[in-house]
Design an enzyme around this catalytic site. Sequence first.
Site, PDB file in Angstrom:
ATOM      1  N   ASP A 265       0.869  -1.175   0.000  1.00  0.00           N
ATOM      2  CA  ASP A 265       0.000   0.000   0.000  1.00  0.00           C
ATOM      3  C   ASP A 265       0.914   1.235   0.000  1.00  0.00           C
ATOM      4  O   ASP A 265       2.141   1.143   0.135  1.00  0.00           O
ATOM      5  CB  ASP A 265      -0.978  -0.014   1.187  1.00  0.00           C
ATOM      6  CG  ASP A 265      -2.208   0.861   0.906  1.00  0.00           C
ATOM      7  OD1 ASP A 265      -2.169   1.677  -0.036  1.00  0.00           O
ATOM      8  OD2 ASP A 265      -3.218   0.732   1.631  1.00  0.00           O
TER       9      ASP A 265
HETATM   10  C1  NOJ Z   1      -3.998   3.936   0.003  1.00  0.00           C
HETATM   11  C2  NOJ Z   1      -5.188   3.043   0.209  1.00  0.00           C
HETATM   12  O1  NOJ Z   1      -5.082   2.368   1.437  1.00  0.00           O
HETATM   13  C3  NOJ Z   1      -5.373   2.015  -0.901  1.00  0.00           C
HETATM   14  O2  NOJ Z   1      -6.599   1.368  -0.713  1.00  0.00           O
HETATM   15  C4  NOJ Z   1      -5.278   2.668  -2.243  1.00  0.00           C
HETATM   16  O3  NOJ Z   1      -5.496   1.724  -3.259  1.00  0.00           O
HETATM   17  C5  NOJ Z   1      -3.915   3.314  -2.376  1.00  0.00           C
HETATM   18  N1  NOJ Z   1      -3.769   4.341  -1.356  1.00  0.00           N
HETATM   19  C6  NOJ Z   1      -3.676   3.924  -3.751  1.00  0.00           C
HETATM   20  O4  NOJ Z   1      -4.378   5.093  -3.896  1.00  0.00           O
END
Ligand code: NOJ
Length: 703
Positions: A265
């Site tokens: 993430d």
């Molecule tokens: C953080 C989030 O937790 C995740 O769900 C998301 O896909 C990513 N950022 C990318 O934007």
Amino acid sequence: MPHENDSTINELISQMTPEEKIGQLNQFSASPDLHPDLLRQGGLGSLLNASGALTGQGFSDSGNAEISNHFQKLALESRLKIPLIFGRDVIHGFRTVFPIPLAQAASFNPELAGEAASVAAREASACGIKWTFAPMLDIARDPRWGRVAEGNGEDPYLGSQIAVATVKGFQGDDYAAPDKIIACAKHYVGYGASEGGRDYENGEISEPTLRDVYLPPFFAAVKAGVGTIMSAFIDLNGMPATADRRLLTDVLRGEWGFDGFVVSDWESVRELTYHGIAEDDAHAARLALHAGLDMDMVSGVYLNTLGESLQQGKLSAVELDEAVCRILRIKQRAGLFEQPFTDPAREARDTLRPEDRELARQFARESMVLLKNEGSLLPLQGFQRILVAGNFIHARSELFGAWTPDGRAEDVTPFDEALRQLAPKGTELWFTEAPDMALHMAHQVDAVVLVVGEHPIRSGENCNVSDLGLPPGQAEFVEAVVSLGKPVVLVVFAGRPLAITRQLAQADAVLYAWHPGSEGAAALGELLFGQASPSGRLPITMPRATGQVPIYYNSKNSGRPINRDALFRTRYQDLIPKPLLPFGYGLTYTNFEYANLKVSQETLRGSLEVSAEISNTGSRAGVEVVQLYVRDLVGSLTRPIRELKGFQRTELQSGETRRVSFTLREEDLAFTRADGTWGVESGKFHVWIAQDSQCGLQGEFRL
Ligand code: NOJ
């Protein structure tokens, strides 16, 4: 494990320098500062947010596909011409916005979720996006957590059904097709167990609960062929998910045979230093790569440190090659080597097609849950003058919900306009957003529709709340209007189940609309005026009070369960020991009766059939979501008091009766046993065919 075309991939890897290999493991967010040479040197494997609204590109004259094509061209100037893969959060629709995932789950209609994912794939791929960070498969038992909106609720069976459907919807049979995109099951795993519902917080989940509740939707996604997985931000049981080799490698690849790649993430590789398991960025990168984390989303620590670690002999060259291979394998399956560019003409053709809007409307209709309908107030009929009051009546993009960067307000018909179009002839509609005006006007109308609930910024990432009641001021507003004695329909927009205990008692009818997407207003109007009937069911328990969470239907009995008639049983001093409304609950505009349960055998050998007669005893047609639950009465570890094992949306005409039948297989009864193995245990089981998780016709069988 041998793979279809890994020989070409391995041949390519054999030509790559260490820098080029490490390059493939990085994903950056597209920005005007991105140096073109990084792409020309093969320094990145992926870009996110290179196309789609709000990319900050400064290429405002270009179409979306032209932006991604521009970056792709730079990447293809690199020595080995390895294409980029473009990722984006296409969560519940792209330009056509469907209801939030929690609402989608409320439809108990995985097929629709699959169709919606397929529309999103077509629209997004037309803009150069080949990879979405969806579906989010996090089980959530605590609705204080803002991200409960993005998942499918509390149940592993329902979550798994939707996981399979959405993965197939995004990817199709072959995601090399130009209108398909690669799915990413996230956030692996246990993210929904963040303590106190506080996003990014640590969590503890026992191994049996992890395996029986939190992992099944991910397993289902892997079996459905999901191309990628995203690791969670969470520190689970003391090990941050981004560095958890047991879960990322032993379970995911070893036990399940997943052969795609895992992306971190946002920044979560670097965050291993903040978690306190890595002393610096280089250490964090090594831990993550060794765990089986193939691509670093935006933290840059793979790019900046893996080369030196390799030179110092601190990094296994084999592990590096494995990660590169997994990324290239997915790029190859996605057809990117043959088709790296997107046809810019597609966007106009493939966006917001009328049939997609119709699907969004159907999905919104099917996702709304009727919680109360005293005196059959709904559908609204025979009222001459109706007041529609509250802060969402002119809302457009507020209907989208969390994570919709590509939805546009101008595509939405607001609620007031939709109602004007749908109201029966002769019905006069009055509108106001202002509570004091509403109180003034309410005296002069025959019925009131009060529209309350959460603005989308109150749910989604890190939008947690400590109080599950309506946002400040709304409870007083409802109370003041209700006290005037007019029939009141309460419509609630929300990204979570709110503890609307008082409002449920006060209003005559309550329709839970979630955040319903582009066509939500019209869908709501159709339900209010009876052009359609509600058929959604709660995919998550609705708590009576904030202090009651976590509360979920598939809990354990305990030694002193609530139904034992004793003083010392589990309870709060100040609350009825029941949720406000249970998982699976939802009304329609007709009534259903259940009778004549049949269990085909006394003993399950391989499988058995459970069936019941469902009758529509009301005066309108309607859809019943017939639910199958079981309870394993005695286990080597304690077992949930109920577990959903099947459901069928069943449409019945007024007066119609149909026998609805489920097949229960031995493997449906398997769980993580006391010795840690997964399988069944013989003994007695209860089984229900039910309208929700608290009622139903009960039978039994042995295994
Ligand atoms: C953080 C989030 O937790 C995740 O769900 C998301 O896909 C990513 N950022 C990318 O934007």
